[in-house]
Design an enzyme around this catalytic site. Structure first.
Site, PDB file in Angstrom:
ATOM      1  N   SER A  57       1.650 -10.437   4.273  1.00 26.57           N
ATOM      2  CA  SER A  57       1.265 -10.612   5.671  1.00 26.57           C
ATOM      3  C   SER A  57       1.787 -11.904   6.278  1.00 26.57           C
ATOM      4  O   SER A  57       1.971 -11.989   7.496  1.00 26.57           O
ATOM      5  CB  SER A  57      -0.270 -10.574   5.806  1.00 26.57           C
ATOM      6  OG  SER A  57      -0.867 -11.628   5.084  1.00 26.57           O
ATOM      7  N   GLY A  94      -0.708  -7.332   2.695  1.00 24.02           N
ATOM      8  CA  GLY A  94      -1.548  -6.917   1.579  1.00 24.02           C
ATOM      9  C   GLY A  94      -0.824  -6.741   0.268  1.00 24.02           C
ATOM     10  O   GLY A  94      -1.465  -6.496  -0.759  1.00 24.02           O
ATOM     11  N   ASN A 124      -1.860 -12.538  -2.722  1.00 22.66           N
ATOM     12  CA  ASN A 124      -2.805 -11.454  -2.981  1.00 22.66           C
ATOM     13  C   ASN A 124      -3.156 -11.334  -4.463  1.00 22.66           C
ATOM     14  O   ASN A 124      -4.228 -10.834  -4.814  1.00 22.66           O
ATOM     15  CB  ASN A 124      -2.229 -10.133  -2.461  1.00 22.66           C
ATOM     16  CG  ASN A 124      -2.201 -10.108  -0.941  1.00 22.66           C
ATOM     17  OD1 ASN A 124      -3.197 -10.391  -0.296  1.00 22.66           O
ATOM     18  ND2 ASN A 124      -1.047  -9.809  -0.383  1.00 22.66           N
ATOM     19  N   ASP A 205      -9.191 -15.693  12.869  1.00 25.27           N
ATOM     20  CA  ASP A 205      -9.655 -15.148  11.593  1.00 25.27           C
ATOM     21  C   ASP A 205      -9.714 -16.215  10.506  1.00 25.27           C
ATOM     22  O   ASP A 205     -10.150 -15.952   9.394  1.00 25.27           O
ATOM     23  CB  ASP A 205      -8.776 -13.976  11.140  1.00 25.27           C
ATOM     24  CG  ASP A 205      -7.329 -14.367  10.854  1.00 25.27           C
ATOM     25  OD1 ASP A 205      -6.988 -15.575  10.909  1.00 25.27           O
ATOM     26  OD2 ASP A 205      -6.533 -13.453  10.564  1.00 25.27           O
ATOM     27  N   HIS A 208      -4.619 -16.524   9.174  1.00 24.09           N
ATOM     28  CA  HIS A 208      -3.184 -16.445   9.426  1.00 24.09           C
ATOM     29  C   HIS A 208      -2.742 -17.491  10.445  1.00 24.09           C
ATOM     30  O   HIS A 208      -3.473 -17.779  11.396  1.00 24.09           O
ATOM     31  CB  HIS A 208      -2.816 -15.054   9.936  1.00 24.09           C
ATOM     32  CG  HIS A 208      -3.045 -13.976   8.927  1.00 24.09           C
ATOM     33  ND1 HIS A 208      -4.239 -13.294   8.815  1.00 24.09           N
ATOM     34  CD2 HIS A 208      -2.233 -13.471   7.969  1.00 24.09           C
ATOM     35  CE1 HIS A 208      -4.158 -12.419   7.825  1.00 24.09           C
ATOM     36  NE2 HIS A 208      -2.950 -12.500   7.302  1.00 24.09           N
TER      37      HIS A 208
END
Length: 233
Positions: A57, A94, A124, A205, A208
């Site tokens: 991402s 992801g 991840n 969030d 990012h």
């Protein structure tokens, strides 16, 4: 303070992976070229330098507008330096290193005559606390696959947080410099270095980078990318 900064860094990567993985699994992407016109990059002359960006991402442009992803902004920055860069972004939000390895062959079947591959994977794996040896093996296979096609690599490094334990941290953090040496790859030791502890450059969030954050990351890494592009004959 150092421990808190490291935790913020992994929180940024790991939480972002959760957000990106919350929907249905992404299909195998057909790599797409960055839209140079949308980034305002000036026209340049000279041979085209084809660059593959292969990541998760943080490369896919999660939460950003068109032309605001790291690969798109990187292309503009390289072209502003006179490098006729054409970046193909084959990144999936992801992705673990295993997922990246599984789709590498598909990606290279679309095109394999790249002058450089920029590989950004591993955050991840940290989210899932996967064994560092598994991460190393997957990245090793990715770099080997690129080497077999004579594609030079720039590896974007990640770092583990101390709360995963000293042994885990040592094992994980050694992966990127070790593989860079083994495959004679260029290395950015910690891809998030310029933004991980600057919340004003992070999206709501808290994960990012914002568009401004992306520009900060590009400014911090464009020298390394430019140096990794092989000279023309």
């Amino acid at each position: 303070m150092r421990r808190q900064a490291a935790m913020m860094a992994i929180g940024m990567v790991a939480s972002g992976s959760l957000a990106a993985c919350g929907s249905e699994p992404a299909p195998q992407p057909t790599p797409t070229a960055s839209a140079t016109a949308s980034t305002g990059a000036a026209a340049v002359t000279g041979p085209e330098r084809r660059i593959l960006t292969f990541g998760d991402s943080l490369f896919a442009g999660y939460g950003l507008g068109e032309g605001e992803s790291y690969p798109a902004r990187l292309e503009a920055a390289l072209r502003a330096r006179g490098i006729n860069a054409q970046i193909t972004n084959a990144s999936v939000s992801g992705d673990t290193t295993q997922a990246g390895l599984q789709r590498l062959a598909f990606t290279l079947r679309q095109q394999d005559d790249y002058d450089l591959a920029v590989v950004e994977l591993g955050g991840n794996d940290l989210l899932r606390q996967l064994p560092p040896q598994q991460t190393r093996d997957n990245l090793d296979a990715i770099l080997r696959g690129l080497q077999e096609r004579d594609i030079p690599v720039l590896l974007m490094g990640m770092r583990a947080p101390p709360n995963l334990g000293a042994e885990y941290q040592r094992s994980f953090d050694a992966i990127y410099p070790d593989l860079a040496r083994e495959y004679d790859a260029a290395l950015v030791p910690f891809f998030l270095e310029s933004v991980y502890n600057r919340p004003q450059l992070i999206q709501p969030d808290r994960v990012h980078p914002t568009a401004e954050g992306i520009d900060t990351m590009v400014a911090a890494t464009v020298d390394a990318v430019a140096a990794a592009v092989p000279p023309t004959e």
